[in-house]
Motif scaffolding. Structure first.
Motif, PDB file in Angstrom:
ATOM      1  N   THR A 138      29.548  37.986  45.670  1.00  0.00           N
ATOM      2  CA  THR A 138      30.620  37.853  44.687  1.00  0.00           C
ATOM      3  C   THR A 138      31.833  37.100  45.200  1.00  0.00           C
ATOM      4  N   GLU A 139      31.743  36.468  46.340  1.00  0.00           N
ATOM      5  CA  GLU A 139      32.920  35.830  46.916  1.00  0.00           C
ATOM      6  C   GLU A 139      33.567  34.818  45.969  1.00  0.00           C
ATOM      7  N   LYS A 140      32.756  34.159  45.153  1.00  0.00           N
ATOM      8  CA  LYS A 140      33.288  33.121  44.269  1.00  0.00           C
ATOM      9  C   LYS A 140      33.081  33.451  42.794  1.00  0.00           C
ATOM     10  N   VAL A 141      32.896  34.724  42.493  1.00  0.00           N
ATOM     11  CA  VAL A 141      32.656  35.129  41.106  1.00  0.00           C
ATOM     12  C   VAL A 141      33.904  35.817  40.577  1.00  0.00           C
ATOM     13  N   SER A 142      34.591  35.192  39.651  1.00  0.00           N
ATOM     14  CA  SER A 142      35.812  35.755  39.107  1.00  0.00           C
ATOM     15  C   SER A 142      35.567  37.094  38.440  1.00  0.00           C
ATOM     16  N   ALA A 143      36.474  38.014  38.623  1.00  0.00           N
ATOM     17  CA  ALA A 143      36.461  39.334  37.984  1.00  0.00           C
ATOM     18  C   ALA A 143      35.267  40.179  38.378  1.00  0.00           C
ATOM     19  N   VAL A 144      34.608  39.827  39.442  1.00  0.00           N
ATOM     20  CA  VAL A 144      33.539  40.678  39.962  1.00  0.00           C
ATOM     21  C   VAL A 144      33.833  41.047  41.406  1.00  0.00           C
ATOM     22  N   GLY A 145      34.103  40.084  42.242  1.00  0.00           N
ATOM     23  CA  GLY A 145      34.414  40.395  43.635  1.00  0.00           C
ATOM     24  C   GLY A 145      35.747  39.813  44.038  1.00  0.00           C
ATOM     25  N   GLY A 146      36.237  40.222  45.164  1.00  0.00           N
ATOM     26  CA  GLY A 146      37.483  39.677  45.670  1.00  0.00           C
ATOM     27  C   GLY A 146      37.411  39.541  47.174  1.00  0.00           C
ATOM     28  N   SER A 147      38.188  38.625  47.714  1.00  0.00           N
ATOM     29  CA  SER A 147      38.140  38.392  49.149  1.00  0.00           C
ATOM     30  C   SER A 147      39.220  39.159  49.900  1.00  0.00           C
ATOM     31  N   GLY A 148      39.980  39.985  49.210  1.00  0.00           N
ATOM     32  CA  GLY A 148      40.986  40.783  49.885  1.00  0.00           C
ATOM     33  C   GLY A 148      42.257  40.879  49.065  1.00  0.00           C
ATOM     34  N   PRO A 149      43.276  41.527  49.610  1.00  0.00           N
ATOM     35  CA  PRO A 149      44.492  41.779  48.839  1.00  0.00           C
ATOM     36  C   PRO A 149      45.249  40.521  48.430  1.00  0.00           C
ATOM     37  N   ASP A 150      44.998  39.384  49.095  1.00  0.00           N
ATOM     38  CA  ASP A 150      45.693  38.143  48.739  1.00  0.00           C
ATOM     39  C   ASP A 150      44.973  37.351  47.650  1.00  0.00           C
ATOM     40  N   ASP A 151      43.791  37.787  47.260  1.00  0.00           N
ATOM     41  CA  ASP A 151      43.059  37.129  46.183  1.00  0.00           C
ATOM     42  C   ASP A 151      43.800  37.399  44.873  1.00  0.00           C
ATOM     43  N   PRO A 152      44.126  36.370  44.092  1.00  0.00           N
ATOM     44  CA  PRO A 152      44.890  36.595  42.854  1.00  0.00           C
ATOM     45  C   PRO A 152      44.159  37.428  41.806  1.00  0.00           C
ATOM     46  N   THR A 153      42.840  37.539  41.923  1.00  0.00           N
ATOM     47  CA  THR A 153      42.114  38.374  40.960  1.00  0.00           C
ATOM     48  C   THR A 153      42.140  39.846  41.333  1.00  0.00           C
ATOM     49  N   VAL A 154      42.576  40.172  42.552  1.00  0.00           N
ATOM     50  CA  VAL A 154      42.582  41.562  43.009  1.00  0.00           C
ATOM     51  C   VAL A 154      43.838  42.258  42.497  1.00  0.00           C
ATOM     52  N   ALA A 155      43.644  43.239  41.615  1.00  0.00           N
ATOM     53  CA  ALA A 155      44.754  43.967  41.007  1.00  0.00           C
ATOM     54  C   ALA A 155      45.134  45.197  41.814  1.00  0.00           C
ATOM     55  N   ALA A 156      44.187  45.730  42.608  1.00  0.00           N
ATOM     56  CA  ALA A 156      44.484  46.893  43.443  1.00  0.00           C
ATOM     57  C   ALA A 156      43.616  46.835  44.687  1.00  0.00           C
ATOM     58  N   TRP A 157      44.241  47.033  45.837  1.00  0.00           N
ATOM     59  CA  TRP A 157      43.532  47.020  47.128  1.00  0.00           C
ATOM     60  C   TRP A 157      44.105  48.154  47.970  1.00  0.00           C
ATOM     61  N   GLU A 158      43.452  49.321  47.901  1.00  0.00           N
ATOM     62  CA  GLU A 158      43.938  50.512  48.580  1.00  0.00           C
ATOM     63  C   GLU A 158      42.782  51.158  49.347  1.00  0.00           C
ATOM     64  N   PRO A 159      42.306  50.509  50.425  1.00  0.00           N
ATOM     65  CA  PRO A 159      41.166  51.040  51.174  1.00  0.00           C
ATOM     66  C   PRO A 159      41.494  52.405  51.774  1.00  0.00           C
ATOM     67  N   PRO A 160      40.512  53.328  51.739  1.00  0.00           N
ATOM     68  CA  PRO A 160      39.157  53.154  51.191  1.00  0.00           C
ATOM     69  C   PRO A 160      38.986  53.781  49.810  1.00  0.00           C
ATOM     70  N   ASN A 161      40.078  53.902  49.034  1.00  0.00           N
ATOM     71  CA  ASN A 161      40.012  54.719  47.823  1.00  0.00           C
ATOM     72  C   ASN A 161      40.070  53.975  46.496  1.00  0.00           C
ATOM     73  N   ARG A 162      40.597  52.758  46.484  1.00  0.00           N
ATOM     74  CA  ARG A 162      40.712  52.076  45.195  1.00  0.00           C
ATOM     75  C   ARG A 162      40.606  50.574  45.377  1.00  0.00           C
ATOM     76  N   PHE A 163      39.815  49.973  44.489  1.00  0.00           N
ATOM     77  CA  PHE A 163      39.669  48.522  44.453  1.00  0.00           C
ATOM     78  C   PHE A 163      39.545  48.126  42.988  1.00  0.00           C
ATOM     79  N   GLU A 164      40.342  47.138  42.585  1.00  0.00           N
ATOM     80  CA  GLU A 164      40.280  46.678  41.196  1.00  0.00           C
ATOM     81  C   GLU A 164      40.440  45.170  41.160  1.00  0.00           C
ATOM     82  N   VAL A 165      39.617  44.516  40.348  1.00  0.00           N
ATOM     83  CA  VAL A 165      39.756  43.085  40.111  1.00  0.00           C
ATOM     84  C   VAL A 165      39.909  42.865  38.615  1.00  0.00           C
ATOM     85  N   ARG A 166      40.714  41.870  38.265  1.00  0.00           N
ATOM     86  CA  ARG A 166      40.975  41.602  36.850  1.00  0.00           C
ATOM     87  C   ARG A 166      41.277  40.124  36.665  1.00  0.00           C
ATOM     88  N   VAL A 167      40.653  39.529  35.666  1.00  0.00           N
ATOM     89  CA  VAL A 167      40.918  38.141  35.283  1.00  0.00           C
ATOM     90  C   VAL A 167      41.293  38.137  33.812  1.00  0.00           C
TER      91      VAL A 167
END
Length: 246
Positions: A35-64
């Motif tokens: 999913t590295e290049k699939v919008s709204a499915v995967g994210g490359s980390g907290p600096d990815d603009p599609t990543v809405a929440a990055w709180e390891p290890p409890n929450r991950f959200e992506v949104r386009v």
């Protein structure tokens, strides 16, 4: 008019929150697809603009988001449980076209169940092992009412076979596959070996070709993974010749 949807699931996984978080953010090719290049499915980390929440290890959200209120979002909420396990609360929401909305929703919902089951299989049997991934699509001839049934017959799957049953699959140009059925519904089949997960998709039910994904954990490199995918592609194309499908 476009119409919103929401798919919610809660599953218990045989892994720690840290292992689950890594699987849904970095190792998606081991159980779903890369999913590295699939919008709204995967994210490359907290600096990815599609990543809405990055709180390891409890929450991950992506949104386009797009025009006219369109959006597509995935949320993973992960909590530790006793015995080294974790509970995953998963939400997929967004907007679908009103054209066959029910069919699109059913397809997405059923795929969700299969993917989350495969995530559990990966975490139980192959956690942390590098995966070689291959995606195989059937020919147009597989988009028929019996397209998936044709595939099952070619694999040697009978009507009475169910989860836990074993079988041997032989493909030209590939080693024999000694596998156990780990998932079976009317539209999906999962086979597991000591070295990989083999997923079969009856997408003919959703007006698309049948498909196969390979997730190989035997140290196979990406090139060899594609070679294995090529053998399966040749086999799948042959399944839908007139002689086999007729």
């Amino acid at each position: 008019m476009p119409k919103e949807f929401e798919i919610r699931r809660e599953v218990v996984l045989p892994a720690t929150p840290e292992e689950v978080f890594k699987a849904v953010t970095a190792d998606t090719g081991a159980w779903m697809f890369p999913t590295e290049k699939v919008s709204a499915v995967g994210g490359s980390g907290p600096d990815d603009p599609t990543v809405a929440a990055w709180e390891p290890p409890n929450r991950f959200e992506v949104r386009v988001e797009g025009e006219d209120g369109w959006f597509n979002a995935l949320e993973y909420l992960i909590e530790a449980r006793d015995g080294g396990t974790a509970v995953l609360r998963y939400v997929h929401s967004g907007v679908m076209s009103d054209d066959d909305w029910d069919g699109q929703y059913d397809g997405a919902s059923l795929h969700t169940d299969f993917y989350l089951h495969t995530l559990g299989q990966y975490l139980r049997y192959f956690t942390g092992r590098p995966a070689a991934f291959a995606d195989i699509q059937g020919p147009a001839a597989s988009v028929t009412p019996d397209g998936f049934a044709v595939l099952l017959r070619a694999l040697g799957i009978t009507d009475t076979m169910t989860v836990g049953d074993r079988l041997r699959v032989e493909l030209p140009g590939a080693d024999p596959l000694d596998a156990v059925i780990d998932y079976r519904t009317g539209h999906f089949l999962g086979l597991r070996t000591d070295a990989g997960l083999y997923r079969f998709f009856g997408r003919n039910a959703f007006k698309a070709p049948v498909g196969i994904t390979l997730h190989l954990f035997d140290g196979t490199g990406e090139g060899d993974g594609q070679k294995a995918g090529g053998a399966w592609q040749n086999w799948l194309d042959g399944v839908y010749t007139t002689d086999n499908a007729g």
